[in-house]
Scaffold this active site. Structure first.
Site, PDB file in Angstrom:
ATOM      1  N   SER A  19      12.294   2.058   0.176  1.00  0.00           N
ATOM      2  CA  SER A  19      10.906   2.513   0.236  1.00  0.00           C
ATOM      3  C   SER A  19       9.945   1.383   0.621  1.00  0.00           C
ATOM      4  CB  SER A  19      10.509   3.068  -1.129  1.00  0.00           C
ATOM      5  OG  SER A  19       9.129   3.283  -1.181  1.00  0.00           O
ATOM      6  N   CYS A  20       8.919   1.733   1.420  1.00  0.00           N
ATOM      7  CA  CYS A  20       7.845   0.775   1.745  1.00  0.00           C
ATOM      8  C   CYS A  20       6.684   0.943   0.778  1.00  0.00           C
ATOM      9  CB  CYS A  20       7.317   0.999   3.155  1.00  0.00           C
ATOM     10  SG  CYS A  20       8.439   0.433   4.405  1.00  0.00           S
ATOM     11  N   ILE A  21       6.741   1.950  -0.054  1.00  0.00           N
ATOM     12  CA  ILE A  21       5.661   2.175  -1.008  1.00  0.00           C
ATOM     13  C   ILE A  21       6.268   2.315  -2.358  1.00  0.00           C
ATOM     14  CG2 ILE A  21       3.842   3.118   0.434  1.00  0.00           C
ATOM     15  CD1 ILE A  21       5.070   5.878  -0.192  1.00  0.00           C
TER      16      ILE A  21
END
Lengths: 102, 162
Positions: free
Chosen positions: A100-102
Site C-alpha cells: 500500500s502507498c497509503i
C-alpha cells in the site's frame, strides 16, 4: 534465502519478510522485533494478531485501515513500531511486505 | 541496505503545496504519508492557493481542473460548462474511495497523527485575510519562508514544490 531466527532456519525474502507464514512463531516475532530495538508488549501483540487476521482474510493493509481497526490509533501505531510501522509490524507478524502507498 | 545507500537515504521531506486542485493536494498528502510510512520525517508548508486545503470551510470542496487540463481529454469549451468540475471531481473521489484514499479532512487527521508537521504560510494568510481560526485545529503553526528553511535544516533533507 534462509535466516536463523529463534533457533530455526526460516525462509525469508531479501528484505527479511517470512516466505511462509506457517514458519512464524512468537519467538521469531520477538527476535525480528529486537532487531528494531522493539520489545514486544501486550499492545504490540494486539496489533500483530489484528494484522495477521486481516492478512488471512486477504484484506490489504493501510495506515487508514489500521486507524479504523479499533485496536490501535494511528499515533499509537507509530509509537509502537517507529520508523515505518506498517512494514515493520508486517515483518514481525510474519506476513508479506505491504504494497500500500497509503 | 548498503552503507552508501543508508548514508544517502532521504531523512526528511519538506513539501510546499501552492495549489488547491485536488490532484495536487492528494499528490502532496500521499507523498507526506508515504514518507512517514518509510520512517522519513515529513512537513508540509501550505502557501497561496494551497491554503484552501487547510481551511475548515473549503477543504472538502476542492475540485479537479477541467479547463486548461489536457489530461482530462474533453474539449476546453465543454470543461467550462457549469457543473463540469463538480461532476469530474465526484467521479474522481469515487475512484479514490475504492482505493481506500481518505477524503481531505480525514487525510489531514491521518497526517497529523502520523507525525507530519503542517505549517501555514504567513504571507499568503495575510494576502487572503485569513486567521488561524479559519484553519484546521491540527495546524502546527504559521511560518515565514525563513522559518520554513530553518525547519529544513539537517542532512539529507529534500524540498519539493507542488
Amino acid at each position: 534465502m534462509d535466516k536463523l531466527l529463534a533457533g530455526n532456519n526460516v525462509a525469508v525474502t531479501e528484505d527479511g519478510y517470512l516466505e511462509d507464514f506457517n514458519q512464524w512463531s512468537k519467538e521469531i516475532a520477538s527476535e525480528i522485533a529486537a532487531e528494531y530495538g522493539i520489545t514486544l508488549g501486550e499492545d504490540h501483540w494486539k496489533v500483530i494478531l489484528y494484522i495477521q487476521e486481516q492478512y488471512e482474510k486477504g484484506v490489504p493493509l493501510s495506515i487508514r485501515s489500521i486507524g479504523k481497526s479499533g485496536v490501535v490509533s494511528i499515533k499509537e501505531f507509530y509509537q509502537l513500531f517507529p520508523d515505518g510501522p506498517l512494514k515493520r509490524a508486517s515483518k514481525i507478524a510474519g506476513i508479506p511486505k505491504p504494497v500500500s502507498c497509503i | 541496505m548498503g552503507k552508501a545507500a543508508e548514508n544517502g537515504r532521504v531523512r526528511k521531506i519538506m513539501l510546499i503545496l501552492s495549489k488547491a486542485t485536488i490532484d495536487n493536494v492528494y499528490a502532496c498528502f500521499i507523498l507526506a504519508n508515504g514518507a512517514r510510512m518509510e520512517g522519513i520525517e515529513a512537513e508540509i508548508f501550505f502557501t497561496f492557493f494551497g491554503l484552501e486545503a487547510i481551511q475548515k470551510e473549503k477543504l472538502e470542496h476542492l475540485h479537479v481542473a477541467t479547463v486548461g487540463n489536457p489530461a482530462m481529454h474533453i474539449p476546453t469549451m465543454v470543461g467550462g460548462l457549469p457543473g463540469m468540475e463538480a461532476l469530474a471531481t465526484k467521479m474522481m473521489k469515487k475512484e479514490m474511495e475504492k482505493l481506500d484514499i481518505p477524503p481531505v479532512g480525514e487525510f489531514l487527521e491521518i497526517l497529523s497523527a502520523s507525525g507530519v508537521k503542517l505549517w501555514a504560510c504567513k504571507l499568503a494568510m495575510d494576502m487572503f485575510h485569513l486567521g488561524t481560526e479559519d484553519l484546521i485545529e491540527d495546524l502546527d503553526g504559521v511560518l515565514t519562508v525563513g522559518d520554513f528553511y530553518d525547519k529544513a535544516a539537517g542532512e539529507n533533507t529534500h524540498l519539493m514544490f507542488i
